[in-house]
Scaffold this motif. Structure first.
Motif, PDB file in Angstrom:
ATOM      1  N   PHE A 148      60.515  65.639  71.047  1.00 60.84           N
ATOM      2  CA  PHE A 148      61.829  65.960  70.479  1.00 60.84           C
ATOM      3  C   PHE A 148      61.872  65.808  68.964  1.00 60.84           C
ATOM      4  O   PHE A 148      62.916  65.996  68.353  1.00 60.84           O
ATOM      5  N   ALA A 149      60.735  65.445  68.373  1.00 55.13           N
ATOM      6  CA  ALA A 149      60.717  65.209  66.928  1.00 55.13           C
ATOM      7  C   ALA A 149      61.289  66.394  66.162  1.00 55.13           C
ATOM      8  O   ALA A 149      61.931  66.215  65.134  1.00 55.13           O
ATOM      9  N   ASP A 150      61.064  67.610  66.659  1.00 54.27           N
ATOM     10  CA  ASP A 150      61.543  68.793  65.939  1.00 54.27           C
ATOM     11  C   ASP A 150      62.866  69.333  66.463  1.00 54.27           C
ATOM     12  O   ASP A 150      63.432  70.250  65.893  1.00 54.27           O
ATOM     13  N   MET A 151      63.300  68.810  67.582  1.00 52.97           N
ATOM     14  CA  MET A 151      64.533  69.346  68.182  1.00 52.97           C
ATOM     15  C   MET A 151      65.740  68.491  67.845  1.00 52.97           C
ATOM     16  O   MET A 151      66.863  68.973  67.837  1.00 52.97           O
ATOM     17  N   LEU A 152      65.498  67.188  67.628  1.00 51.89           N
ATOM     18  CA  LEU A 152      66.598  66.271  67.350  1.00 51.89           C
ATOM     19  C   LEU A 152      66.380  65.622  65.988  1.00 51.89           C
ATOM     20  O   LEU A 152      65.243  65.372  65.583  1.00 51.89           O
TER      21      LEU A 152
END
Ligand SMILES: Cc1cc2nc3c(=O)[nH]c(=O)nc-3n(C[C@H](O)[C@H](O)[C@H](O)COP(=O)(O)OP(=O)(O)OC[C@H]3O[C@@H](n4cnc5c(N)ncnc54)[C@H](O)[C@@H]3O)c2cc1C
Lengths: 145, 528
Positions: free
Chosen positions: A102-106
């Motif tokens: 999720f590093a790039d989604m959140l």
């Protein structure tokens, strides 16, 4: 091997296409596969609870009870793993198994919020609040490993 | 992996051409991936299998079934264990009467009219996926064109064109026109003098004028020539009122919206280029054709729970999910194609490195929604025959059927193809909420949407019990650490499937990984 060489020229384009669509910096794998088209991919939630409803509930279910099929979708309710904030952050940031990274989604704020939320709800009552700063530190640590 | 681009491929090829002549050049081009479509060089040649040698294959997706088909042809005794009550895995279509179960216990009943279907997973086949096309031909799977790029489809961004959907032709012509005009301006202001020669400058201006459809002042403006690409307000006709009227070109700001150029760029990827195909009647025609060749060899409803091996054999524990009975299967070798979100939870006797690889790879998700409409209003009212419309909303896109053009009666549109965070947003909703969201958002394109809607089905991959995700999500770092460990033969066990490839989520990935895995396993078997 030969395809990989060929891909490279296109990846610059493909990755560019995806990265401005709100997915942050999506993995190259995503741009290679036909599993979703380009589109808006970041969450807009502000509170930890909203992020849980918006994202986590997709797999972990409404009451964090998880699910069973050929494998198990882990329940987060009453989960002793959650006592370790680093464990939770590592999973959320980098994913594993059915869990995506999720590093790039959140955003760091969203990740901190939702981590604090699951660690204090669904029968979990762990102490220690995680800040967005902790999240940023944790993700850069991992990036430089 | 990516070194080819660095020394300049052309320089390298020229050198090879000089050194070895045309044949060498052709071979080198093939090896560098230019003259050859995929790495497919025909079905595997597995000669000399030991009589009686047996293989147990786990999972009946395309990877598992291709392994079973080819190894059985080579003389191996093969058995497949499959968790679901149908073969095919992600090669999957749903039709009226089908039931979709989710890990939450939620059940959807598909109510499409006879002949209609949704492909919740794979749906299109690039012309260069030669392994897949090979098996389609071998099994007589009829293919038809999948309409990929449609200039009549819409592009919608909340932040451009006043939020009003535009036709692809309008947007692509405007984008090109404005870019050409700006580049011409830069050249004419001598801004590129230190970069290009005088001769190239003139050629570039000429190219921008033609390509961008610029007027005599090198400006992109509303006129009949630009309308010939973007569409007219009143199209050319016959007789008295035959004269066309031009359409109004949009300003620069609108075309700079990311949704615009992302959509234009999408079709540039080799995997998104035409010619694109689909099987007539649903993508699962491919899986069904494989399964037909494997009659009696696939044990359905069998959930693998443990994989053990020793010097002599492989032992697989499984459970019949209908009767609850536990059993064991033994074989000389094992090809395991179980997706990693599930395999990482199964006890597998392999090296620590392979186990680490199995545990480390994350998967992404996706959500597709099929909406059955009472009539083909997109064709009848808006002249859209197949192809897609794109939006900045979470449904991401809308796709129109590539088949059955002009037919009266109901047809199914793809009302959402959500990835990234949106895939999870949809998965967390009830099926009714997912469909309601898709109807709401899709109405931005088609005012007929609500009125013509009949029924729908929403497939959220993260909620499907047999995979809990949609496809593997490699990064360069993960590849460096784990890829070779994941694909190596480990004693008597080898992994195969979409996750064991550099291709990404394509059926071709399952096939090429399978062919490679069984070729190496076979070498190991004949050497033993
Ligand atoms: C949304 C989406 C869109 C896609 N679009 C395209 C496209 O347009 N074109 C294209 O070419 N590809 C596309 N793909 C990719 C393609 O579907 C896959 O790459 C391919 O089908 C994977 O095949 P596989 O054999 O590796 O895995 P699978 O088909 O997943 O097979 C694995 C099998 O293992 C079984 N299994 C799981 N657990 C167990 C267990 N414990 N015991 C026994 N069996 C078990 C599963 O039930 C399944 O049948 C898409 C995929 C998705 C999800």
């Amino acid at each position: 091997m030969r395809q990989a060489g060929r891909w490279h020229g296109r990846l610059a384009i493909a990755a560019g296409v995806l990265s401005l669509c709100g997915a942050g910096a999506p993995t190259l794998a995503q741009s290679l596969g036909d599993t979703s088209s380009v589109g808006p991919s970041t969450a807009r939630s502000t509170t930890g609870e909203q992020t849980y409803r918006d994202i986590c509930q997709a797999c972990h279910m409404a009451h964090a009870e998880g699910g069973v099929g050929a494998g198990r979708v882990p329940a987060l309710a009453g989960d002793p793993h959650l006592s370790d904030p680093d464990f939770v952050l590592a999973r959320v940031l980098h994913g594993q198994g059915g869990m995506p990274a999720f590093a790039d989604m959140l955003s760091a704020e969203q990740i901190a919020g939702v981590t604090n939320y699951v660690r204090t709800h669904f029968g979990n009552a762990y102490t220690g609040t995680i800040t967005a700063g902790d999240v940023r530190r944790r993700s850069t640590d991992a990036a430089s490993d | 992996m990516i070194e080819f681009e660095t020394p300049s491929r052309r320089a390298l090829l020229t050198a090879i051409g000089k050194a070895g002549g045309t044949l060498a050049l052709y071979q080198a081009m093939t090896a560098l991936g230019h003259a050859a479509p995929t790495q497919f060089s025909g079905p595997p040649k597995l000669a000399g299998a030991k009589p009686g040698a047996s293989v147990i294959i786990l999972g009946s997706g395309l990877a598992g079934m291709a392994a079973a088909y080819e190894m059985s042809k080579a003389g191996y005794k093969v058995t497949i264990l499959e968790y679901q009550d149908r073969p095919g895995g992600r090669n999957y279509s749903v039709r009226g009467g089908d039931v979709i179960k989710e890990t939450s216990g939620t059940v959807q009943h598909v109510r499409f009219a006879p002949g209609n279907y949704l492909n919740p997973g794979p749906w299109r086949i690039p012309y260069h996926h030669q392994a897949l096309l090979h098996y389609c031909q071998e099994f007589g799977v009829a293919l038809e064109p999948f309409v990929q790029i449609n200039h009549a489809g819409y592009i919608h961004s909340a932040d451009a064109y006043g939020g009003k959907p535009q036709r692809f032709a309008e947007v692509s012509t405007d984008f090109k026109g404005h870019v050409a005009e700006l580049l011409a301006k830069a050249v004419n202001k001598n801004a590129l003098d230190d970069t290009i020669t005088k001769e190239d400058k003139d050629k570039l201006l000429e190219a921008m004028r033609g390509w961008g459809v610029l007027d005599k002042n090198m400006a992109y403006t509303s006129n009949l020539r630009t309308s010939a690409q973007r569409g007219f307000d009143r199209p050319p006709g016959g007789g008295v009122n035959g004269a066309p009227t031009p359409s109004e070109v949009a300003g620069l700001t609108d075309v700079l919206d990311p949704r615009v150029w992302q959509t234009l760029g999408l079709y540039l990827n080799t995997t998104m280029q035409t010619t694109m195909f689909q099987p007539v009647g649903g993508i699962d025609m491919i899986g069904k054709a494989f399964a037909k060749k494997l009659a009696g060899k696939i044990r359905l409803n069998s959930k693998v729970t443990k994989i053990a091996q020793d010097d002599a054999s492989v032992t697989v524990d499984y459970e019949d999910v209908v009767t609850g009975k536990k059993a064991q299967a033994k074989a000389d070798f094992c090809v395991c194609t179980i997706p990693l979100p599930i395999l990482s939870q199964i006890e597998v006797q392999v090296s620590n490195a392979k186990q680490a690889a199995i545990n480390s790879l994350p998967y992404q998700s996706s959500c597709k929604i099929g909406l059955e409409m009472k009539r083909r209003f997109w064709e009848q009212d808006e002249q859209i025959y197949g192809g897609h419309s794109f939006t900045t909303q979470s449904i991401s896109q809308l796709s129109y059927p590539s088949t059955g053009f002009f037919k009266p009666g109901p047809a199914v549109v793809l009302g959402a193809y959500a990835g990234g965070a949106a895939a999870y947003q949809f998965a967390g909703m009830t099926p009714e909420e997912r469909i309601e969201t898709a109807l709401n958002q899709g109405s931005v394109f088609h005012k007929q949407y609500r009125e013509e809607f009949s029924n729908g089905v929403a497939v959220a991959w993260s909620r499907l019990p047999w995979i809990t995700a949609c496809a593997s999500s490699w990064t360069d770092d993960l590849r460096k650490t784990h890829y070779q460990d994941l694909v190596s033969v480990d004693g008597r066990v080898v992994l195969a499937g979409e996750h064991c490839s550099y291709i990404g989520a394509w059926m071709e990935a399952a096939l090429l990984s399978s062919i490679d895995a069984i070729s190496r396993l076979h070498q190991r078997a004949v050497a033993a």
